[in-house]
Design a protein around this motif. Structure first.
Motif, PDB file in Angstrom:
ATOM      1  N   TRP A   1     -19.746  19.197 -97.477  1.00  0.00           N
ATOM      2  CA  TRP A   1     -19.350  19.631 -98.811  1.00  0.00           C
ATOM      3  C   TRP A   1     -19.571  18.501 -99.820  1.00  0.00           C
ATOM      4  O   TRP A   1     -20.177  18.698-100.874  1.00  0.00           O
ATOM      5  CB  TRP A   1     -17.883  20.053 -98.797  1.00  0.00           C
ATOM      6  CG  TRP A   1     -17.375  20.562-100.108  1.00  0.00           C
ATOM      7  CD1 TRP A   1     -16.956  19.828-101.186  1.00  0.00           C
ATOM      8  CD2 TRP A   1     -17.273  21.935-100.511  1.00  0.00           C
ATOM      9  NE1 TRP A   1     -16.580  20.643-102.225  1.00  0.00           N
ATOM     10  CE2 TRP A   1     -16.756  21.949-101.835  1.00  0.00           C
ATOM     11  CE3 TRP A   1     -17.538  23.152 -99.879  1.00  0.00           C
ATOM     12  CZ2 TRP A   1     -16.524  23.133-102.524  1.00  0.00           C
ATOM     13  CZ3 TRP A   1     -17.303  24.331-100.568  1.00  0.00           C
ATOM     14  CH2 TRP A   1     -16.804  24.308-101.879  1.00  0.00           C
TER      15      TRP A   1
ATOM     16  N   ARG B   1      -5.790  17.847 -96.826  1.00  0.00           N
ATOM     17  CA  ARG B   1      -6.980  17.855 -95.979  1.00  0.00           C
ATOM     18  C   ARG B   1      -8.226  17.647 -96.830  1.00  0.00           C
ATOM     19  O   ARG B   1      -8.416  18.320 -97.848  1.00  0.00           O
ATOM     20  CB  ARG B   1      -7.089  19.192 -95.248  1.00  0.00           C
ATOM     21  CG  ARG B   1      -8.175  19.219 -94.162  1.00  0.00           C
ATOM     22  CD  ARG B   1      -8.345  20.616 -93.614  1.00  0.00           C
ATOM     23  NE  ARG B   1      -8.930  21.496 -94.631  1.00  0.00           N
ATOM     24  CZ  ARG B   1      -8.982  22.818 -94.520  1.00  0.00           C
ATOM     25  NH1 ARG B   1      -8.434  23.413 -93.469  1.00  0.00           N
ATOM     26  NH2 ARG B   1      -9.552  23.545 -95.472  1.00  0.00           N
TER      27      ARG B   1
ATOM     28  N   ALA C   1     -12.246  17.666 -97.836  1.00  0.00           N
ATOM     29  CA  ALA C   1     -13.375  18.567 -97.599  1.00  0.00           C
ATOM     30  C   ALA C   1     -14.179  18.015 -96.425  1.00  0.00           C
ATOM     31  O   ALA C   1     -14.000  16.867 -95.993  1.00  0.00           O
ATOM     32  CB  ALA C   1     -14.241  18.668 -98.846  1.00  0.00           C
ATOM     33  N   SER C   2     -15.087  18.824 -95.905  1.00  0.00           N
ATOM     34  CA  SER C   2     -15.994  18.350 -94.864  1.00  0.00           C
ATOM     35  C   SER C   2     -17.054  17.452 -95.495  1.00  0.00           C
ATOM     36  O   SER C   2     -17.307  17.506 -96.703  1.00  0.00           O
ATOM     37  CB  SER C   2     -16.656  19.527 -94.154  1.00  0.00           C
ATOM     38  OG  SER C   2     -17.368  20.320 -95.094  1.00  0.00           O
TER      39      SER C   2
ATOM     40  N   VAL D   1     -22.460  28.838 -99.851  1.00  0.00           N
ATOM     41  CA  VAL D   1     -21.561  28.451 -98.762  1.00  0.00           C
ATOM     42  C   VAL D   1     -21.136  29.696 -98.000  1.00  0.00           C
ATOM     43  O   VAL D   1     -20.540  30.617 -98.578  1.00  0.00           O
ATOM     44  CB  VAL D   1     -20.323  27.705 -99.304  1.00  0.00           C
ATOM     45  CG1 VAL D   1     -19.404  27.293 -98.158  1.00  0.00           C
ATOM     46  CG2 VAL D   1     -20.754  26.478-100.113  1.00  0.00           C
TER      47      VAL D   1
ATOM     48  N   GLU E   1      -8.366  20.974 -99.191  1.00  0.00           N
ATOM     49  CA  GLU E   1      -7.209  21.855 -99.333  1.00  0.00           C
ATOM     50  C   GLU E   1      -5.942  21.053 -99.052  1.00  0.00           C
ATOM     51  O   GLU E   1      -5.751  20.566 -97.933  1.00  0.00           O
ATOM     52  CB  GLU E   1      -7.308  23.042 -98.374  1.00  0.00           C
ATOM     53  CG  GLU E   1      -6.188  24.050 -98.544  1.00  0.00           C
ATOM     54  CD  GLU E   1      -6.341  25.254 -97.631  1.00  0.00           C
ATOM     55  OE1 GLU E   1      -5.373  26.024 -97.517  1.00  0.00           O
ATOM     56  OE2 GLU E   1      -7.409  25.413 -97.024  1.00  0.00           O
TER      57      GLU E   1
ATOM     58  N   PHE F   1     -22.343  25.997 -94.145  1.00  0.00           N
ATOM     59  CA  PHE F   1     -20.989  26.498 -93.904  1.00  0.00           C
ATOM     60  C   PHE F   1     -20.047  25.302 -93.851  1.00  0.00           C
ATOM     61  O   PHE F   1     -19.797  24.731 -92.799  1.00  0.00           O
ATOM     62  CB  PHE F   1     -20.944  27.287 -92.597  1.00  0.00           C
ATOM     63  CG  PHE F   1     -19.697  28.109 -92.419  1.00  0.00           C
ATOM     64  CD1 PHE F   1     -19.141  28.801 -93.485  1.00  0.00           C
ATOM     65  CD2 PHE F   1     -19.087  28.217 -91.186  1.00  0.00           C
ATOM     66  CE1 PHE F   1     -18.004  29.576 -93.330  1.00  0.00           C
ATOM     67  CE2 PHE F   1     -17.939  28.987 -91.013  1.00  0.00           C
ATOM     68  CZ  PHE F   1     -17.404  29.664 -92.087  1.00  0.00           C
ATOM     69  N   ASP F   2     -19.558  24.895 -95.015  1.00  0.00           N
ATOM     70  CA  ASP F   2     -18.664  23.744 -95.114  1.00  0.00           C
ATOM     71  C   ASP F   2     -17.412  24.140 -95.876  1.00  0.00           C
ATOM     72  O   ASP F   2     -17.384  25.170 -96.563  1.00  0.00           O
ATOM     73  CB  ASP F   2     -19.373  22.580 -95.803  1.00  0.00           C
ATOM     74  CG  ASP F   2     -20.283  21.822 -94.862  1.00  0.00           C
ATOM     75  OD1 ASP F   2     -19.794  20.911 -94.180  1.00  0.00           O
ATOM     76  OD2 ASP F   2     -21.481  22.155 -94.803  1.00  0.00           O
ATOM     77  N   LYS F   3     -16.388  23.306 -95.765  1.00  0.00           N
ATOM     78  CA  LYS F   3     -15.097  23.646 -96.360  1.00  0.00           C
ATOM     79  C   LYS F   3     -14.714  22.675 -97.470  1.00  0.00           C
ATOM     80  O   LYS F   3     -14.920  21.465 -97.356  1.00  0.00           O
ATOM     81  CB  LYS F   3     -14.017  23.646 -95.269  1.00  0.00           C
ATOM     82  CG  LYS F   3     -14.213  24.739 -94.227  1.00  0.00           C
ATOM     83  CD  LYS F   3     -13.098  24.723 -93.189  1.00  0.00           C
ATOM     84  CE  LYS F   3     -13.285  25.841 -92.169  1.00  0.00           C
ATOM     85  NZ  LYS F   3     -12.210  25.838 -91.146  1.00  0.00           N
TER      86      LYS F   3
END
Length: 395
Positions: free
Chosen positions: A87, A81, A83-84, A108, A78, A73-75
């Motif tokens: 990711w 910002r 990504a994690s 994801v 955007e 569960f990563d982002k």
């Protein structure tokens, strides 16, 4: 954009794509430099983007030539910002795996949900047929139960009575005293619901019911026990209660898989710098002292070294035999009596003024920032980089 580390407490709110990619490459190269693992062909890693989960995926792919599915569960990035880190790690992993002709897919989403489990099962049927190793490596502060809809939150607290000891602000090097009040019964219940074995069993139950677990499939989940100094906040605390449940479930799953020659284990791993461990009072100071002692003795292992040893010496031993104990102890070097005696000797003397002499505070800080792709060797952090990185085989 130029990406610099930005911290808030024990988390870093930015991550560097090139730094993450470099560190994934270094882990891959380490595994490829070792003897090949006579291991699994198709591997599912639940919680695959950082730490022991990522290292497990790397060990399986580049050590045993396995195809892998990673659930995490990563982002994505955007706007301004980034990504994690997970990711970027996963994107780098898939690129390296693709170059070697290995199949790798990333899912994801919320691994606790039935929807993600169903999506994973569909992917296995379509692309791999079956899975012969399931690694369960989730570290999450919250979980929503897929049946009841209740959302649980975990806490890091002692049980029964308050706990007072030294702790470390690893950003400033200040050592202070912290007191943590005991958890309520409901906090213990919720922590077990998040970090115990229920979701692990749900994964195996649903994979088995769908017919996508290969004959003789193995599953392993990760745990930590630690030294007596951390027992009140860890082994005997809320997290320890959850890990006891994990061990209980391992026995249930082993009985469940035995009919087809399968087995289930809990691997007790060494203390390492992770975002989760950084949040636990007392633990950062203990790890800093431990690192100093283990490095002085030539015993220190990082994440990928631990996972390579787990795969090559325990899960897939050269003699072809299986572990007899459901609890695999690859924290054995950490828990050696000579190591622990020296750590406790230093612990008694540790103060803010001598923390750099008696512990490896700099090593702890470096490892923390490397979790997010910073302080990697050979990376130009003044260069302009694109934070938008795609995961090649995201499903």
């Amino acid at each position: 954009m130029i990406i610099a580390p930005k911290t808030r407490g024990f988390i870093c709110t930015t991550a560097h794509p090139d730094g993450c990619a470099q560190q994934v490459k270094e882990q891959m190269e380490y595994v490829k430099s070792q003897q090949k693992i006579d291991g699994p062909a198709n591997v599912l890693v639940v919680g695959a983007s950082t730490g022991y989960g990522l290292a497990s995926r790397i060990a399986a792919a580049f050590g045993a030539g396995a195809n892998t599915i990673g659930v995490f569960f990563d982002k994505a990035a955007e706007g301004t910002r980034t990504a994690s880190a997970g990711w970027y790690n996963s994107a780098a992993f898939e690129k390296q795996a693709e170059e070697l002709g290995l199949k790798s897919f990333s899912i994801v989403g919320d691994a606790f949900s039935d929807a993600i489990k169903e999506k994973t099962i569909d992917l296995i049927k379509t692309e791999l047929g079956s899975i012969d190793l399931v690694v369960y490596s989730i570290a999450s502060p919250r979980r929503t139960h897929p049946v009841t809809g209740e959302t649980f939150s975990s806490v890091i607290k002692p049980v029964d009575e308050a706990y007072t000891n030294k702790t470390l602000n690893f950003h400033t090097g200040e050592i202070s005293t912290v007191t943590v009040e005991p958890a309520t019964e409901d906090e213990v219940r919720q922590t077990i619901a998040v970090m115990g074995g229920e979701d692990w069993k749900m994964w195996i139950d649903q994979l088995q019911a769908a017919g996508v677990l290969a004959e003789g499939a193995t599953t392993v989940a990760y745990s930590y026990i630690g030294p007596e100094i951390t027992h009140p906040i860890y082994k005997e605390g809320t997290i320890g209660q959850a890990k006891n449940d994990l061990e209980r479930v391992a026995n249930l799953l082993n009985d469940q898989l035995a009919a087809t020659g399968g087995q289930a284990y809990v691997s007790v791993n060494k203390a390492l710098v992770t975002q989760s461990s950084s949040a636990i009072p007392v633990v950062p100071l203990y790890i800093s002292a431990l690192y100093k002692v283990m490095k002085d003795k030539g015993l220190h292992e990082n994440c990928i070294q631990q996972m390579y040893r787990l795969f090559s010496e325990h899960l897939y031993r050269k003699d072809g035999t299986h572990e007899k104990d459901r609890l695999i102890r690859i924290d054995d070097w950490e828990m050696r009596s000579d190591v622990q005696e020296e750590v406790m000797k230093r612990w008694a003397a540790l103060e803010t003024d001598n923390v750099n002499d008696l512990s490896d505070l700099e090593g702890y800080r470096r490892d923390f920032f490397q979790l997010f792709g910073f302080e990697a060797k050979g990376v130009d952090y003044e260069a302009d980089v694109d934070p938008n990185v795609a995961i090649p085989h995201q499903v």
